[in-house]
Design a protein around this motif. Structure first.
Motif, mmCIF file in Angstrom:
data_model
loop_
_atom_site.group_PDB
_atom_site.id
_atom_site.type_symbol
_atom_site.label_atom_id
_atom_site.label_comp_id
_atom_site.label_asym_id
_atom_site.label_seq_id
_atom_site.Cartn_x
_atom_site.Cartn_y
_atom_site.Cartn_z
ATOM 1 N N PHE A 47 0.836 -1.197 0.000
ATOM 2 C CA PHE A 47 0.000 0.000 0.000
ATOM 3 C C PHE A 47 0.878 1.257 0.000
ATOM 4 C CE2 PHE A 47 -3.415 2.776 1.402
ATOM 5 C CZ PHE A 47 -4.553 2.167 0.913
ATOM 6 N N LYS A 49 0.961 3.838 -3.227
ATOM 7 C CA LYS A 49 0.520 5.223 -3.048
ATOM 8 C C LYS A 49 1.534 6.213 -3.595
ATOM 9 C CE LYS A 49 -1.324 6.954 0.619
ATOM 10 N NZ LYS A 49 -1.618 7.326 2.021
ATOM 11 N N GLY A 54 -0.902 3.627 -7.841
ATOM 12 C CA GLY A 54 -1.871 2.538 -7.770
ATOM 13 C C GLY A 54 -1.272 1.174 -8.013
ATOM 14 N N LEU A 97 -8.903 -3.129 2.794
ATOM 15 C CA LEU A 97 -7.949 -2.675 1.789
ATOM 16 C C LEU A 97 -8.667 -2.104 0.578
ATOM 17 C CD1 LEU A 97 -5.383 -5.622 1.920
ATOM 18 C CD2 LEU A 97 -4.920 -3.255 2.569
ATOM 19 N N SER A 98 -9.747 -2.740 0.167
ATOM 20 C CA SER A 98 -10.514 -2.244 -0.974
ATOM 21 C C SER A 98 -11.043 -0.844 -0.713
ATOM 22 C CB SER A 98 -11.678 -3.186 -1.276
ATOM 23 O OG SER A 98 -11.223 -4.449 -1.690
ATOM 24 N N ASP A 116 -9.998 1.400 1.698
ATOM 25 C CA ASP A 116 -8.939 2.388 1.944
ATOM 26 C C ASP A 116 -8.104 2.659 0.698
ATOM 27 O OD1 ASP A 116 -9.821 2.460 4.541
ATOM 28 O OD2 ASP A 116 -8.236 1.160 5.331
ATOM 29 N N GLY A 117 -8.116 1.736 -0.263
ATOM 30 C CA GLY A 117 -7.325 1.928 -1.461
ATOM 31 C C GLY A 117 -7.999 2.748 -2.548
ATOM 32 N N TYR A 141 -6.521 5.976 -4.040
ATOM 33 C CA TYR A 141 -5.151 5.868 -4.556
ATOM 34 C C TYR A 141 -5.032 4.887 -5.729
ATOM 35 C CZ TYR A 141 -4.795 7.819 0.101
ATOM 36 O OH TYR A 141 -4.985 8.579 1.231
ATOM 37 N N ILE A 158 -5.776 1.795 -5.779
ATOM 38 C CA ILE A 158 -5.320 0.491 -5.301
ATOM 39 C C ILE A 158 -6.538 -0.416 -5.206
ATOM 40 C CG2 ILE A 158 -4.210 -0.794 -3.436
ATOM 41 C CD1 ILE A 158 -2.718 1.798 -2.699
ATOM 42 N N CYS A 183 -8.219 -4.192 -4.542
ATOM 43 C CA CYS A 183 -7.931 -5.396 -3.761
ATOM 44 C C CYS A 183 -9.058 -6.400 -3.933
ATOM 45 C CB CYS A 183 -7.758 -5.052 -2.278
ATOM 46 S SG CYS A 183 -7.308 -6.495 -1.276
#
Length: 244
Positions: free
Chosen positions: A118, A122, A128, A163-164, A166-167, A170, A172, A174
């Protein structure tokens, strides 16, 4: 990056990614199996072998520093390293040390690698990347005498969802692949007879790990605007639907 890349599903996924043209960082606790994975990938494959125990924060830091030094960025983490722990041990006989061993590898190790990924994803440009967590059929239903493994795999689902979320800011993505009875060292005993919920022993069908690897490749090669949030890949006739 593929953790637990020295054998089983990790090796199969590393080889499939390498064959598709990915540069692969293969991580695991023992150097020799990782080198065997790299050799199997062939002389034209770009495979970096890094010995690392994912439950050790210092090892994880060194692993990601090695990848950054070699490639400059990280586009994919397959969080695969895991252990079932002592099989067939009743709950009341499971030692604290055995419990901690499973939790440290399966859950804490996945968190440490996801956290490091992560941070890298970032700050890199373009920003990403994608994290794919190896869940399990046991993220849905337990086997008898599997409380440590089952608890960590249920927790993996929560890790994936967090994670999905919070990402999102950015780029990202998950997702999680829940695997049932791929033919690996871990599932050898299932082919000869394993305890069922009704107390009987029964052999269970298995599938080729390459079938799992193709699914991971599909998830990995989607654009970051698309995501397979959860996928279940299993031996068609294994006792999952209706287990218990």
């Amino acid at each position: 990056m593929v953790t637990g890349a020295g054998s089983g599903i990790g090796r199969s996924v590393a080889l499939t990614l390498a064959a598709a043209g990915w540069a692969v960082a293969a991580a695991g606790r023992r150097a020799e199996p990782l080198e065997e994975t790299a050799e199997a990938a062939g002389p034209d494959a770009d495979v970096l072998c890094v010995r690392a125990d994912v439950s050790d924060p210092d090892d994880v830091t060194a692993l990601f520093e090695s990848v950054r030094a070699r490639y400059g960025r990280l586009d994919l983490l397959f969080n695969n390293a895991g252990t079932f722990g002592p099989g067939g041990v009743p709950l009341e006989d499971l030692t604290y040390e055995a419990w901690r061993s499973v939790v440290d590898v399966n859950l804490t190790g996945s968190f440490l690698c996801a956290q490091a990924a992560f941070r890298q994803m970032k700050r890199q440009d373009p920003q990403g990347g994608r994290i794919i967590n190896n869940g399990s059929i046991s993220a849905h239903v337990p086997r008898p005498n599997s409380i440590a493994y089952t608890a960590t795999k249920h927790a993996m689902t929560g890790l994936t969802k967090s994670l999905s979320l919070d990402g999102r800011p950015y780029r990202i993505a998950c997702g999680q692949i829940d695997i049932g009875n791929a033919a690996t060292e871990m599932t050898e005993r299932m082919q000869t007879g394993i305890l069922q919920a009704n107390g009987q022993l029964a052999a269970e069908p298995v599938m080729d790990a390459a079938d799992v690897a193709r699914t991971v490749l599909h998830m990995a090669e989607l654009p970051l605007e698309a995501n397979v949030q959860f996928a279940t890949v299993m031996a068609t006739s294994m006792p999952y639907i209706g287990r218990g």
